[in-house]
Motif scaffolding. Sequence first.
Motif, PDB file in Angstrom:
ATOM      1  N   SER A  57       0.839  -1.191   0.000  1.00  8.00           N
ATOM      2  CA  SER A  57       0.000   0.000   0.000  1.00  8.00           C
ATOM      3  C   SER A  57       0.879   1.248   0.000  1.00  8.00           C
ATOM      4  N   PHE A  58       0.381   2.300  -0.637  1.00 14.12           N
ATOM      5  CA  PHE A  58       1.093   3.570  -0.694  1.00 14.12           C
ATOM      6  C   PHE A  58       0.762   4.467   0.494  1.00 14.12           C
ATOM      7  N   HIS A  59      -0.236   4.111   1.293  1.00  9.01           N
ATOM      8  CA  HIS A  59      -0.768   4.958   2.357  1.00  9.01           C
ATOM      9  C   HIS A  59       0.335   5.538   3.253  1.00  9.01           C
ATOM     10  N   MET A  60       1.141   4.693   3.865  1.00  5.57           N
ATOM     11  CA  MET A  60       2.170   5.157   4.798  1.00  5.57           C
ATOM     12  C   MET A  60       3.287   5.905   4.078  1.00  5.57           C
ATOM     13  N   PHE A  61       3.635   5.470   2.872  1.00  7.27           N
ATOM     14  CA  PHE A  61       4.667   6.192   2.121  1.00  7.27           C
ATOM     15  C   PHE A  61       4.199   7.611   1.826  1.00  7.27           C
ATOM     16  N   GLY A  62       2.922   7.774   1.524  1.00  8.68           N
ATOM     17  CA  GLY A  62       2.360   9.105   1.298  1.00  8.68           C
ATOM     18  C   GLY A  62       2.391   9.959   2.557  1.00  8.68           C
ATOM     19  N   LEU A  63       2.044   9.364   3.706  1.00  9.56           N
ATOM     20  CA  LEU A  63       2.088  10.091   4.974  1.00  9.56           C
ATOM     21  C   LEU A  63       3.515  10.508   5.323  1.00  9.56           C
ATOM     22  N   SER A  66       4.758  13.227   2.906  1.00 10.94           N
ATOM     23  CA  SER A  66       4.208  14.555   3.194  1.00 10.94           C
ATOM     24  C   SER A  66       4.832  15.136   4.461  1.00 10.94           C
ATOM     25  N   ALA A  67       5.156  14.290   5.437  1.00 10.81           N
ATOM     26  CA  ALA A  67       5.828  14.767   6.650  1.00 10.81           C
ATOM     27  C   ALA A  67       7.243  15.256   6.334  1.00 10.81           C
ATOM     28  N   VAL A  68       7.957  14.528   5.473  1.00 14.40           N
ATOM     29  CA  VAL A  68       9.307  14.951   5.083  1.00 14.40           C
ATOM     30  C   VAL A  68       9.241  16.278   4.332  1.00 14.40           C
ATOM     31  N   LEU A  69       8.307  16.402   3.412  1.00 16.99           N
ATOM     32  CA  LEU A  69       8.154  17.642   2.652  1.00 16.99           C
ATOM     33  C   LEU A  69       7.803  18.815   3.581  1.00 16.99           C
ATOM     34  N   THR A  70       6.899  18.589   4.516  1.00 15.97           N
ATOM     35  CA  THR A  70       6.542  19.625   5.486  1.00 15.97           C
ATOM     36  C   THR A  70       7.755  20.024   6.318  1.00 15.97           C
ATOM     37  N   GLY A  71       8.543  19.047   6.748  1.00 21.33           N
ATOM     38  CA  GLY A  71       9.749  19.330   7.524  1.00 21.33           C
ATOM     39  C   GLY A  71      10.771  20.125   6.733  1.00 21.33           C
ATOM     40  N   MET A  72      10.934  19.790   5.452  1.00 25.72           N
ATOM     41  CA  MET A  72      11.884  20.528   4.606  1.00 25.72           C
ATOM     42  C   MET A  72      11.453  21.981   4.434  1.00 25.72           C
ATOM     43  N   ILE A  73      10.176  22.188   4.184  1.00 27.07           N
ATOM     44  CA  ILE A  73       9.662  23.550   3.995  1.00 27.07           C
ATOM     45  C   ILE A  73       9.783  24.349   5.291  1.00 27.07           C
ATOM     46  N   THR A  74       9.395  23.744   6.412  1.00 29.43           N
ATOM     47  CA  THR A  74       9.465  24.425   7.703  1.00 29.43           C
ATOM     48  C   THR A  74      10.907  24.776   8.054  1.00 29.43           C
ATOM     49  N   THR A  75      11.835  23.849   7.841  1.00 26.24           N
ATOM     50  CA  THR A  75      13.246  24.111   8.133  1.00 26.24           C
ATOM     51  C   THR A  75      13.767  25.252   7.275  1.00 26.24           C
ATOM     52  N   ALA A  76      13.444  25.249   5.995  1.00 28.20           N
ATOM     53  CA  ALA A  76      13.882  26.332   5.107  1.00 28.20           C
ATOM     54  C   ALA A  76      13.312  27.670   5.563  1.00 28.20           C
ATOM     55  N   LEU A  77      12.041  27.692   5.949  1.00 23.00           N
ATOM     56  CA  LEU A  77      11.425  28.936   6.424  1.00 23.00           C
ATOM     57  C   LEU A  77      12.060  29.414   7.730  1.00 23.00           C
ATOM     58  N   LEU A  78      12.351  28.499   8.637  1.00 24.08           N
ATOM     59  CA  LEU A  78      12.999  28.880   9.897  1.00 24.08           C
ATOM     60  C   LEU A  78      14.387  29.460   9.655  1.00 24.08           C
ATOM     61  N   ARG A  79      15.139  28.860   8.746  1.00 25.23           N
ATOM     62  CA  ARG A  79      16.486  29.358   8.455  1.00 25.23           C
ATOM     63  C   ARG A  79      16.453  30.755   7.854  1.00 25.23           C
TER      64      ARG A  79
END
Length: 158
Positions: A57-63, A66-79
């Motif tokens: 199933s793709f379910h967990m890979f999608g979750l 999306s968490a990794v992408l959110t973390g990357m965006i948040t880290t870039a914004l914080l920096r």
Amino acid sequence: MTTSGNIPGVHSEPTSAARTATGLLAYLLVGLYFGVVLVKSEAASWYRIQEMFRFESFHMFGLIGSAVLTGMITTALLRRSGAKSRDGQTITVTPKEKGWRRYVLGGLTFGVGWGLAGVCPGPIFTLLGAGIWPMLVVLAFALLGTYLYGALRDRLPH
């Protein structure tokens, strides 16, 4: 600190204890919300995790993606933003150390534990809150592993 009017001992700024209490309440509410999201998204589901490890199933890979992408965006914004903490200090994101060995070995250790227990450390308390009592065994071994790492840290390669 400023006083309010002519009333002795009444201050307009919160005390350190009140500030700590509101901070802890905020953490509690965010943690509670995160636990509900884990349960409702089935991220804490043993069956969903097993589907992921079996590539069914793709379910967990999608979750996770999306968490990794959110973390990357948040880290870039914080920096870039120069955001400040509640205490007024600038939030800094420390760069990761170079090298691959520690990350591969850590990821493998984490993955093996995740596969054997059927749960990563994040939802342990969520699952306990949902009444899944066998997670007490997982919690005990997670705490034991943390203790052993602390006791052996100086002897481990970093």
